[in-house]
Write a protein that holds these residues in place. Structure first.
Motif, PDB file in Angstrom:
ATOM      1  N   LEU A 152       0.615  -6.102  -2.911  1.00 44.98           N
ATOM      2  CA  LEU A 152       0.661  -5.512  -1.921  1.00 44.98           C
ATOM      3  C   LEU A 152      -1.230  -5.450  -1.627  1.00 44.98           C
ATOM      4  O   LEU A 152      -1.769  -4.703  -3.277  1.00 44.98           O
ATOM      5  N   LYS A 200      -3.772  -3.045  -0.061  1.00 46.43           N
ATOM      6  CA  LYS A 200      -3.938  -1.659   0.464  1.00 46.43           C
ATOM      7  C   LYS A 200      -5.218  -1.454   1.991  1.00 46.43           C
ATOM      8  O   LYS A 200      -6.278  -1.249   1.338  1.00 46.43           O
ATOM      9  N   ALA A 243       1.932  -7.344   2.595  1.00 49.15           N
ATOM     10  CA  ALA A 243       2.767  -7.683   0.596  1.00 49.15           C
ATOM     11  C   ALA A 243       1.767  -9.585   1.780  1.00 49.15           C
ATOM     12  O   ALA A 243       1.854  -9.742   2.581  1.00 49.15           O
ATOM     13  N   TYR A 259       8.750   2.671  11.176  1.00 49.61           N
ATOM     14  CA  TYR A 259       8.280   1.908  10.596  1.00 49.61           C
ATOM     15  C   TYR A 259       8.313   4.054   9.613  1.00 49.61           C
ATOM     16  O   TYR A 259       8.746   4.281  10.606  1.00 49.61           O
ATOM     17  N   TRP A 310       1.739   5.968   2.369  1.00 51.30           N
ATOM     18  CA  TRP A 310       1.386   5.263   2.541  1.00 51.30           C
ATOM     19  C   TRP A 310       2.455   4.554   3.964  1.00 51.30           C
ATOM     20  O   TRP A 310       2.889   5.688   4.056  1.00 51.30           O
ATOM     21  N   ILE A 355       4.719   2.431   5.950  1.00 49.19           N
ATOM     22  CA  ILE A 355       5.134   1.046   5.845  1.00 49.19           C
ATOM     23  C   ILE A 355       6.462   0.921   6.615  1.00 49.19           C
ATOM     24  O   ILE A 355       7.321   2.191   6.995  1.00 49.19           O
ATOM     25  N   ALA A 407      11.785  -0.900   3.543  1.00 50.33           N
ATOM     26  CA  ALA A 407      10.753  -0.718   2.058  1.00 50.33           C
ATOM     27  C   ALA A 407      10.523   0.142   1.322  1.00 50.33           C
ATOM     28  O   ALA A 407       9.957   0.464   0.206  1.00 50.33           O
ATOM     29  N   LEU A 421      11.521   0.716  -2.701  1.00 44.70           N
ATOM     30  CA  LEU A 421      10.176   0.917  -4.073  1.00 44.70           C
ATOM     31  C   LEU A 421      11.229   1.889  -4.868  1.00 44.70           C
ATOM     32  O   LEU A 421      10.219   2.267  -5.346  1.00 44.70           O
ATOM     33  N   THR A 461       6.696  -5.400   2.563  1.00 51.64           N
ATOM     34  CA  THR A 461       6.906  -4.169   3.317  1.00 51.64           C
ATOM     35  C   THR A 461       6.209  -4.030   4.846  1.00 51.64           C
ATOM     36  O   THR A 461       6.416  -2.229   5.070  1.00 51.64           O
ATOM     37  N   ASP A 477      10.582  -8.387  -4.080  1.00 53.64           N
ATOM     38  CA  ASP A 477      11.515  -8.638  -2.976  1.00 53.64           C
ATOM     39  C   ASP A 477      12.615  -9.544  -3.237  1.00 53.64           C
ATOM     40  O   ASP A 477      11.634 -10.962  -4.032  1.00 53.64           O
TER      41      ASP A 477
END
Length: 965
Positions: free
Chosen positions: A211, A213, A224, A245, A255, A257, A261, A265, A311, A435
């Motif tokens: 990932l 950022k 991702a 999202y 975050w 995402i 996701a 996570l 994500t 994933d």
RNA sequence: GCGGGGGUGUCCGAGUGGUCAAAGGAGGCAGGCUUAGGACCUGCUGGCGUAGGCCUGCGCGGGUUCGAACCCCGUCCCCCGCACCA
């Protein structure tokens, strides 16, 4: 009148009873005899034994029977594996009335209706198959010491205690540690979803994404990727405007995402707290910051972005990712769509790909090129994936990073990838998540995710020091075939930590952690040691709780004082000492054989754990690996309906036929193919063999020994040597083939050739023959052997020894000469289409032989040249007399000599000059029979010879001249 | 993709530099034996050839060598394994 036929069932049952009565396969320590301890990986009892088990185990049994005949004190024990989940799973399915499994149990496994009802109990099921399996193993004639039989799991408390000791010892030594591990997980069943528990997504396993950022105000957009190096070429971001999202706190950071996701996570050991939900469209048109270049880049709409994948945040690298380039192109063509999101079309139009990887065969922008080359129209073109994969592979394997990548410039992508990920993580600009690359659906119809399990117990197979020991163990062992050695080394390097405990299924509870059981591949690694003592446990009725860790430490490691242990455990000191002696007598394992599918797991685990627990002298001595059995050319599988149980095969064809057909199927790592047609043919061969040997045994009398008798005994010695060496190297097919067919052909030739077969010679040959075949077809051989020697088992008879003194090269070369001569004669008859009345042979004269042998002698050390050899030969007065003819002969023979193999030259030199005239005279009547013509034999110089076509002078050593009329 | 194994005559399958037109088996063909035979025995089973010979040939294309199914390079294809599961 000898009975010339038999029933397999009859002789098989008879000899099985006799063997059991005489207990010839029960092996106890005998310090005076060398031991041989062979093992077959115990089969898992969720079904009947199949022909594949039969194949591998027959190889073990052939070896065991051979070694026993060689005088080794040979132990072949057997046990049953109950550990694991499938038995429990199957019982549950029976309970719930699953039609599929009930049909399979009835039709394939042949389970009777009234038994089937009881299969709701997994233990009953295991017991049922174990008892069926034992019958099959007995029927096929494996030479098992049944006193050492056991099954696994807590249902066999003493075995369970052994596993507890093993794991406590491993843990004490630091080989078992606690850790985390990603698994494919069903949120509904709350358990890992193995391949067999899936409706969809077979073979799919968790993949780790990096990932990256990217900054967005006070939050991160973690995109991702498998290609984090492409961050140097980022131009924009794609979010799906229609997807949901979330803004979430993830381990203390904010975050952005996809909603999905966030859930994923939270199952991967991250603390996730969702703050708010919103549509992706909310962020479209806004800008984010690339943490490397600090550039501000736009967020664009991308409907291809799948919120279910990682994500749901995707960054765009149009220079190297075809999908990204196409997506941008599509947007350029749809300015109205952009305006809807408040994006100035010029912003998108002005996006220029940034190149960061140099790759052969492509220019600046490989992604742009391939899209044009393949003529991909838009992002919905199915060939986008293909283009992506081509570029990815090419760039990964051969791509060189450009200067824009800073410290990584000039290096190959594949060489710096992991370093780069580490660096990025260190710098706080990267993280990772797991994933699934494809959809996986549990049998319960729930979509699976990846869960990272904590509190998992691992065997540290990733430990370099442990790997080193395992490599050493492989190097010290014999590996059959040798080609499998590289396979082992490779798999040892490849193995990483193995989660060795499970929550469900049958097995032994992990002693220090209730609720976990030792996993099935992990409780089957050193149990061969248990075979050596279980006999005593039974005999002395030793209870599990008496088998303390200290007791096992004494038996297997020789630690501690038996007197004190006796007091503490209640097991007599003598018994403890006896168990220790028995273990040290049988250990190490001399041979373990399995199919090649077990190399990456069971066999490697077996090696690893032996090196962890035992000193080098107790590491396995040899491992055999074989192919996997196919049925009529197809892989055996219950669902395909070509599943053949061992028991069915034996019932249909008999044990010996089954064994021999399997052994003739394949060796080494080749996959044998079971064909009914082959089995039928072997059946009739063996019946023929029975009649043939009976006839030979019935012969009476004695006659003088001729060249052909010496030939047969010599040839048979060669067969003994080949069969012996083959079995030693587990070349079971070669051994079976030579023992059956080649020996048969030798004897057949002898019978055809000999004027009056010598019963003494034949009986000697037959006695050897039966013994060579005994490991393969023990029942039939036992029957035949008793026709020769009453009251003695062939199973324990002495293996025929190769007798150098009976090797007669001259007899063999003489026979070759005659066969060649017959072939030549036949060829002439065929070509000329005549029916011969008279065949004249003219054998080479003495001086030719002298020159021939001398040339061969010389050619052993150097190439023979005309001049040199003539000078040499002319030193002999008798040759000098014939100088002209010698010179002509040498000239013609030079090439033959110089291209003959060293081996052949040595044989012919050893044989020396053949008295061809005498040999042919001895064979005269035979040749007359064969060709139905008068045979005349002359020396080439015989003045009395009949030679109308003047062919005599063509005679050469080993090639008499021929004249036919 | 990575790793391991492999591509040989009608089929299965030996064969790692010369003894190889290529073991052994299966199948096919012919002959013998026999009341009969899916039993047994013998021969043949790439092509050509009126004298033991020649030609073609071991996935495909090159190369090394006096000589290659076997060694080297390239290439295509097939099988197996790739993990929490026996």
């Amino acid at each position: 009148m000898i009975v010339m036929s038999f029933e397999w069932k009859e002789i098989e049952e008879k000899w099985r009873r006799e063997w059991e009565k005489a207990r010839i396969f029960e092996a106890d320590p005998d310090p005076k005899r060398e031991k041989c301890f062979v093992t077959f990986p115990y089969p898992y009892m969720n079904g009947p034994l199949h022909l594949g088990h039969g194949f591998t185990a027959t190889r073990v049994d052939v070896y065991a029977r051979y070694k026993r005949m060689r005088g080794f004190n040979t132990l072949f024990p057997w046990a049953w594996h109950w550990t694991g989940e499938p038995i429990v799973g199957a019982a549950l399915r029976v309970k719930s009335g699953d039609k599929e499994i009930i049909r399979a149990l009835k039709e394939i496994d042949g389970v009777p209706e009234e038994e089937l009802k009881k299969f709701v109990d997994p233990v009953y099921m295991a017991r049922y198959y174990t008892s069926e399996g034992k019958e099959a193993v007995k029927k096929i004639g494996f030479s098992i010491d049944w006193r050492r039989e056991f099954h696994t799991t807590s249902l066999e408390p003493t075995y369970s205690r052994f596993i507890e000791w093993q794991y406590e010892t491993l843990r004490k030594k630091g080989y078992v540690v606690k850790g985390t591990h990603p698994v494919v997980w069903c949120p509904h069943c709350k358990s890992p979803t193995g391949d067999h528990d899936r409706l969809e997504g077979e073979g799919v396993s968790a993949e780790e994404y990096t990932l990256l950022k990217f900054q967005f105000d006070d939050a991160y957009l973690p995109a991702a990727t498998f290609r984090p190096e492409t961050i140097y070429g980022v131009t924009n971001m794609f979010l799906n405007p229609d997807a949901t999202y979330v803004e979430a706190m993830v381990d203390g950071e904010k975050w952005i995402i996809s909603k999905e996701a966030a859930l994923k996570l939270s199952e991967q050991l991250k603390r996730v707290k969702v703050l708010r939900e919103f549509k992706g469209s909310e962020l479209i048109g806004k800008y984010f910051v690339d943490p490397i270049s600090k550039r501000k880049l736009p967020i664009l709409p991308g409907w291809f972005v799948d919120p279910e994948s990682a994500t749901g945040v995707v960054y765009s690298v149009p220079a190297h990712a075809p999908a990204d380039w196409i997506a941008i192109k599509d947007l350029v063509n749809k300015p109205d769509v952009l305006r809807r999101f408040g994006i100035d079309p010029e912003v998108v139009k002005s996006i220029k790909p940034i190149s960061l990887i140099e790759v052969d065969g492509y220019g600046e922008y490989p992604a742009v090129e391939i899209v044009e080359k393949m003529g991909i129209k838009d992002q919905f073109d199915p060939r986008v994936d293909e283009a992506t994969s081509i570029i990815y592979r090419k760039e990964f394997h051969t791509g060189i990073l450009k200067p824009i990548t800073g410290k990584y410039a000039g290096k190959r992508v594949q060489d710096v990838k992991s370093e780069l990920i580490e660096d990025f993580k260190e710098a706080g600009i990267a993280d990772s998540m797991y994933d699934l690359p494809e959809k996986v659906v549990c049998r319960c119809t729930t979509r699976c995710i990846v869960k990272v399990l904590s509190d998992q117990w691992f065997l540290r197979y990733s430990d370099p020091d442990w790997k080193q020991l395992a490599h050493e163990a492989i190097d010290r062992a014999k590996i059959y075939p040798e080609a499998a050695r590289a396979y082992f080394h490779d798999k040892i390097d490849w193995l990483h930590d193995w989660a060795c405990a499970r929550r469900t299924g049958l097995g032994t509870p992990l002693p220090w952690s209730p609720g976990w059981i030792v996993e099935t591949l992990s409780d089957s690694t050193i149990y061969m040691a248990f075979y050596t003592i279980v006999k005593h446990i039974r005999k002395h009725d030793i209870r599990a709780e008496q088998l303390t860790n200290e007791v096992f430490d004494y038996i297997f490691f020789g630690e501690g004082d038996p007197e004190k242990l006796a007091e503490a455990s209640g097991i007599d000191a003598e018994v403890l000492e006896e168990m220790r002696r028995e273990f040290t007598y049988w250990y190490p394992v001399d041979l373990r054989v399995s199919a090649k599918e077990l190399v990456p797991n069971h066999l490697s685990f077996f090696i690893f754990q032996h090196t962890a627990l035992f000193p080098r002298e107790l590491w396995p001595r040899a491992i055999g690996v074989n192919g996997m059995l196919a049925i009529e050319g197809k892989k055996m599988s219950k669902s395909k309906g070509n599943f053949l149980t061992l028991s069915n095969a034996i019932d249909k064809f008999g044990a010996d036929v089954t064994r021999l057909t399997l052994m003739l199927g394949a060796e080494d790592m080749d996959d044998p193919d079971w064909r009914v047609e082959n089995a039928r043919s072997i059946d009739s061969k063996l019946r023929g063999l029975y009649r043939f040997i009976n006839e030979i045994i019935g012969l009476r009398g004695d006659s003088e020994e001729k060249s052909i008798d010496r030939w047969l005994m010599s040839a048979i010695q060669g067969r003994i040597r080949v069969v012996t060496e083959a079995i030693e190297n587990l070349k079971t097919r070669t051994a079976a083939e030579v023992a059956l067919f080649e020996v048969w052909n030798d004897i057949r030739w002898y019978l055809r050739r000999a004027e009056s077969p010598n019963p003494k010679t034949l009986k000697e040959a037959v006695e050897i023959w039966i013994r060579l075949l005994a490991p393969f077809t023990p029942y039939l051989c036992e029957e035949l052997w008793h026709l020769l020697k009453k009251g003695e088992f062939v199973s324990t008879a002495e293996w025929p020894s190769y007798d150098e003194s009976k090797i007669d090269v001259k007899a063999e070369e003489s026979e070759n000469m005659i066969r060649d001569l017959m072939a030549d004669t036949g060829s002439i008859i065929e070509v000329t289409k005549m029916t011969p009345k008279k065949i004249c042979y003219y054998v080479a004269s003495g001086w030719k032989w002298k020159a021939y042998l001398e040339m061969m002698r010389k050619s052993l050390s150097a190439k023979v040249e005309m001049g040199a050899i003539m000078r040499e030969l002319m030193k002999a007065p008798d040759l000098r007399k014939e100088a002209k003819r010698v010179s002509a002969y040498v000239g013609k023979t030079l090439q033959e000599i110089n291209t003959m193999s060293v081996d052949q030259k040595k044989r012919r030199l050893e044989a020396g000059e053949l008295n061809e005239k005498a040999l042919l005279n001895e064979a005269k009547r035979f040749l007359e029979r064969e060709f139905k013509a008068e045979i005349l034999i002359y020396s080439e110089d015989d003045p009395q010879r009949y030679d109308p076509k003047k062919r005599a002078s063509l005679a050469k050593p080993y090639r008499p001249a021929i004249y036919i009329e």
